[in-house]
Design a protein around this motif. Sequence first.
Motif, PDB file in Angstrom:
ATOM      1  N   THR A  34       0.814  -1.213   0.000  1.00 44.26           N
ATOM      2  CA  THR A  34       0.000   0.000   0.000  1.00 44.26           C
ATOM      3  C   THR A  34       0.845   1.260   0.000  1.00 44.26           C
ATOM      4  OG1 THR A  34      -1.699  -1.174   1.258  1.00 44.26           O
ATOM      5  CG2 THR A  34      -1.850   1.225   1.195  1.00 44.26           C
ATOM      6  N   TYR A  35       1.833   1.308   0.884  1.00 45.98           N
ATOM      7  CA  TYR A  35       2.588   2.543   1.088  1.00 45.98           C
ATOM      8  C   TYR A  35       3.838   2.644   0.237  1.00 45.98           C
ATOM      9  CZ  TYR A  35      -0.539   2.583   5.031  1.00 45.98           C
ATOM     10  OH  TYR A  35      -1.669   2.545   5.814  1.00 45.98           O
ATOM     11  N   LEU A  36       4.224   1.572  -0.431  1.00 42.14           N
ATOM     12  CA  LEU A  36       5.368   1.527  -1.342  1.00 42.14           C
ATOM     13  C   LEU A  36       6.685   1.899  -0.668  1.00 42.14           C
ATOM     14  CD1 LEU A  36       3.734   3.099  -4.517  1.00 42.14           C
ATOM     15  CD2 LEU A  36       3.892   0.697  -3.890  1.00 42.14           C
ATOM     16  N   LYS A  37       6.724   1.830   0.642  1.00 43.13           N
ATOM     17  CA  LYS A  37       7.946   2.094   1.392  1.00 43.13           C
ATOM     18  C   LYS A  37       8.709   0.773   1.542  1.00 43.13           C
ATOM     19  CE  LYS A  37       9.482   3.773   5.856  1.00 43.13           C
ATOM     20  NZ  LYS A  37       9.093   4.343   7.143  1.00 43.13           N
ATOM     21  N   PRO A  38      10.028   0.788   1.364  1.00 39.41           N
ATOM     22  CA  PRO A  38      10.769  -0.464   1.536  1.00 39.41           C
ATOM     23  C   PRO A  38      10.789  -0.917   2.995  1.00 39.41           C
ATOM     24  CG  PRO A  38      12.250   1.330   0.941  1.00 39.41           C
ATOM     25  CD  PRO A  38      10.872   1.878   0.896  1.00 39.41           C
ATOM     26  N   ILE A  39      10.446  -2.179   3.209  1.00 38.26           N
ATOM     27  CA  ILE A  39      10.475  -2.752   4.550  1.00 38.26           C
ATOM     28  C   ILE A  39      11.329  -4.009   4.503  1.00 38.26           C
ATOM     29  CG2 ILE A  39       8.262  -1.823   5.319  1.00 38.26           C
ATOM     30  CD1 ILE A  39       7.000  -4.506   4.639  1.00 38.26           C
TER      31      ILE A  39
END
Length: 84
Positions: A34-39
């Motif tokens: 959803t947030y397209l942030k790398p985790i």
Amino acid sequence: MKRNLRKEKIGLVTSNKMNKTIIVSETKRVKHSTYLKPISITKKYIAHDENNSCNIGDLVQLMETRPLSKSKRWRLFGIIEKVK
């Protein structure tokens, strides 16, 4: 058709307290859906170490194998880098 293709994983040894058994953690970086942030996602594997040769912090390579116990499905294939 090729047979006997086994999966291989590379990870760090996080525990070697059991006899002939190590716990290896593999860390992957993926994008959040959803947030397209790398985790970073960490997965633990319980592997068979026949000679008790690994120490905590070693970079090792695992290979998939037949079930050796209730939770062991991997075996130590090689030590890439020993901890100093």
